[in-house]
Design an enzyme around this catalytic site. Structure first.
Site, PDB file in Angstrom:
ATOM      1  N   LYS A 176       0.845  -1.191   0.000  1.00  0.00           N
ATOM      2  CA  LYS A 176       0.000   0.000   0.000  1.00  0.00           C
ATOM      3  C   LYS A 176       0.887   1.251   0.000  1.00  0.00           C
ATOM      4  CE  LYS A 176       0.742   1.119   4.532  1.00  0.00           C
ATOM      5  NZ  LYS A 176       1.178   2.400   5.087  1.00  0.00           N
ATOM      6  N   HIS A 206      -1.364  -5.447   5.968  1.00  0.00           N
ATOM      7  CA  HIS A 206      -0.880  -6.318   7.036  1.00  0.00           C
ATOM      8  C   HIS A 206      -1.811  -6.326   8.248  1.00  0.00           C
ATOM      9  CE1 HIS A 206       0.861  -2.503   8.538  1.00  0.00           C
ATOM     10  NE2 HIS A 206       0.811  -3.066   9.724  1.00  0.00           N
ATOM     11  N   GLU A 244      -0.557   6.411  16.808  1.00  0.00           N
ATOM     12  CA  GLU A 244       0.838   5.976  16.785  1.00  0.00           C
ATOM     13  C   GLU A 244       1.697   6.979  17.537  1.00  0.00           C
ATOM     14  OE1 GLU A 244       1.728   3.685  12.746  1.00  0.00           O
ATOM     15  OE2 GLU A 244       1.120   5.744  12.374  1.00  0.00           O
ATOM     16  N   ASP A 263      -2.252   7.013   3.689  1.00  0.00           N
ATOM     17  CA  ASP A 263      -1.322   6.033   4.248  1.00  0.00           C
ATOM     18  C   ASP A 263      -2.031   5.001   5.109  1.00  0.00           C
ATOM     19  OD1 ASP A 263       1.167   4.841   4.939  1.00  0.00           O
ATOM     20  OD2 ASP A 263       1.216   6.003   6.790  1.00  0.00           O
ATOM     21  N   HIS A 268      -5.838   0.634   5.586  1.00  0.00           N
ATOM     22  CA  HIS A 268      -5.896  -0.157   6.810  1.00  0.00           C
ATOM     23  C   HIS A 268      -7.255  -0.064   7.504  1.00  0.00           C
ATOM     24  CE1 HIS A 268      -1.805  -1.234   6.419  1.00  0.00           C
ATOM     25  NE2 HIS A 268      -1.276  -0.140   6.893  1.00  0.00           N
TER      26      HIS A 268
END
Length: 508
Positions: A176, A206, A244, A263, A268
């Site tokens: 990605k 992932h 994060e 991103d 995700h």
């Protein structure tokens, strides 16, 4: 996208599923699984950060375990390294980041499977090295090409594989983000389809390879307790929250053209959202699951920029490689809806950002509160918000169900209690795979269950167009905080689940 485009892809996919097959010479049985032929894995971007932190350690673990077939790994990148220099790079990466420490004997065994060729050798040099590696297995083998490269570099890599005659018997794993908007995603899909069939393409996320993400499917569809209440009648709202603590980590050039939304959210958070919201598939198999996920994406309402908070942490513009007038968001929180029978009127809140107070990955399902309380004022009921079912997407794969219960002692005082479970509390913790390990293994097995499709990706970019064309203003937030203050107005009258009102129970 047009109905004709999807119908054409559906027919092509069905044809490919019947025609693409992989050889079995030299295959060895895997513990409790099917037989996979030996594989040559070509790792593009082999000296990059993802390769160093995840891919090389993961490949080493798979190569030495009973899970994977025999493999040979060929690293390639722009770096003009010798084979010994690359092996030293790989050894340092595995030593620093692997969750499965290697003995010297183990390292020697993996190093024998590891070779390198710089991209300056061209398609001819790469093709020759792949065929040399295949000869070690004594016959035709499977090929897995892992593109750990930015989207802009993907077409060049695809051309290299075509010119090297490495398309036959191949699967290609693509990192990605898959495009940066609807137009670029369509263009990239069309470019890749000129060389590879859709059945050969594995667009990786992932997050979907994590044990906890798979546990969502188990919780929903294996238990009569949860599936009957998994709808708008009982669920008040859903939060997918992935803050994060890390900053750019020397990725300014990538991040400046990507930002938090491209991103993280499309690639995700929305993929995880599909697991939460999808209808029961007809079977636990790739095509059925992909179709249900794609139905969710098609049902998503276009994003309203007025229901999006974009943020940028203070000091971002002083980072190396960042424009001094950058409008790139390092934080994003948004509200979205799914316009179907099950979820109409239920808000889904997504939040992610850099340099935040904590690094967590949770999905929180908030259930509706009782319509009328018989408990007296001051009893504590309702004081800690609604009941929640929370999935922690960290490697320990925790699940928590919070609810009100009576406090021991006289009178009727209620406290928020919880039931918790962690896979690390089971006697099978040693069988947990890292997300990249699982997904690489699935790609070798030709299992698309946890990968995204061209239709799904393009649907999400289509829903993103209002935000991309008219983004909300970027608001500053302090590093170490939970984002701009306006996030509270976004989620009102609810409250963000993070920070938690309690900590996860520690393993004893």
């Amino acid at each position: 996208m047009s109905r004709a485009r999807w119908e054409h892809r559906s027919v092509v996919a069905q044809h490919e599923a019947q025609t693409i097959a992989y050889p079995s010479p030299g295959a060895r049985p895997r513990r409790g699984m099917d037989v996979i032929p030996p594989h040559v894995i070509v790792l593009f971007g082999a000296t990059g950060d993802l390769s160093r932190r995840k891919l090389l350690p993961g490949l080493a673990h798979l190569a030495l375990s009973a899970l994977a077939p025999d493999i040979q790994v060929i690293g390639t990148s722009l770096e003009d390294l010798t084979e010994d220099e690359f092996r030293n790079f790989a050894k340092d990466a595995i030593t620093e980041f692997s969750h499965h420490p290697l003995t010297e004997e183990h390292w020697t065994s993996f190093a024998e499977r590891l070779t390198y060729i710089p991209q300056s050798a061209g398609p001819k040099g790469l093709g020759k090295l792949v065929r040399v590696a295949e000869e070690k297995f004594g016959g035709p083998v499977g090929r897995l090409h892992y593109l750990s490269v930015p989207p802009i570099a993907a077409p060049k890599v695809i051309n290299t594989l075509r010119e090297a005659d490495l398309v036959e018997r191949s699967r290609v794993v693509m990192e990605k983000p898959f495009g940066t908007d609807l137009k670029s995603a369509i263009t990239l899909n069309d470019q890749v389809h000129e060389t590879f069939k859709e059945r050969q393409i594995f667009r990786i996320d992932h997050f979907l390879g994590k044990e906890a993400a798979l546990n969502i499917l188990a919780f929903r569809f294996a238990n009569g307790l949860f599936e009957p209440i998994w709808n708008r009648n009982f669920i008040d709202h859903v939060q997918i929250d992935i803050p994060e603590t890390l900053g750019l980590d020397k990725r300014a050039n990538f991040y400046e053209v990507t930002g938090a939304y491209k991103d993280m959210v499309v690639t995700h958070l929305f993929q995880v959202l599909a697991f939460v919201a999808m209808e029961p598939p007809t079977a636990l198999e790739p095509r059925a699951i992909s179709e249900e996920k794609n139905k969710v994406f098609r049902s998503m309402l276009p994003l309203d920029p007025r229901e999006v908070v974009r943020g940028q942490y203070t000091g971002y513009r002083e980072e190396d490689g960042v424009a001094r007038d950058s409008d790139t968001e390092t934080f994003i929180a948004l509200k979205c809806g799914i316009d179907n029978w099950r979820w109409a009127g239920v808000p889904f809140y997504c939040r992610t950002g850099k340099r935040m107070a904590e690094g967590l990955r949770i999905i929180s399902i908030a259930f509706k509160e009782a319509p009328k309380s018989m408990f007296p004022a001051g009893s504590g009921v309702g004081s800690s918000g609604p009941d929640h079912l929370t999935f922690d997407l960290a490697d320990e794969a925790k699940v928590s169900l919070s609810f009100y219960g009576k406090r021991p002692g006289p009178g009727m005082k209620l406290d928020k209690l919880s039931m918790q479970f962690s896979t690390h509390e089971t006697d099978r913790v040693g069988e947990i795979l890292e997300a990249y390990e699982r997904l690489i293994l699935d790609a070798m097995r030709d299992d698309h269950t946890l990968f995204t499709t061209a239709e799904g990706i393009e649907s999400l970019w289509e829903r993103s167009e209002p935000l991309l064309k008219d983004p909300s203003p970027v608001r500053p937030y302090a590093p170490g905080s939970w984002g701009p203050n306006s996030i509270h107005q976004l989620v009102a009258p609810h409250a963000w689940r993070l920070p938690f009102e309690r900590v996860w129970r520690a393993k004893k």
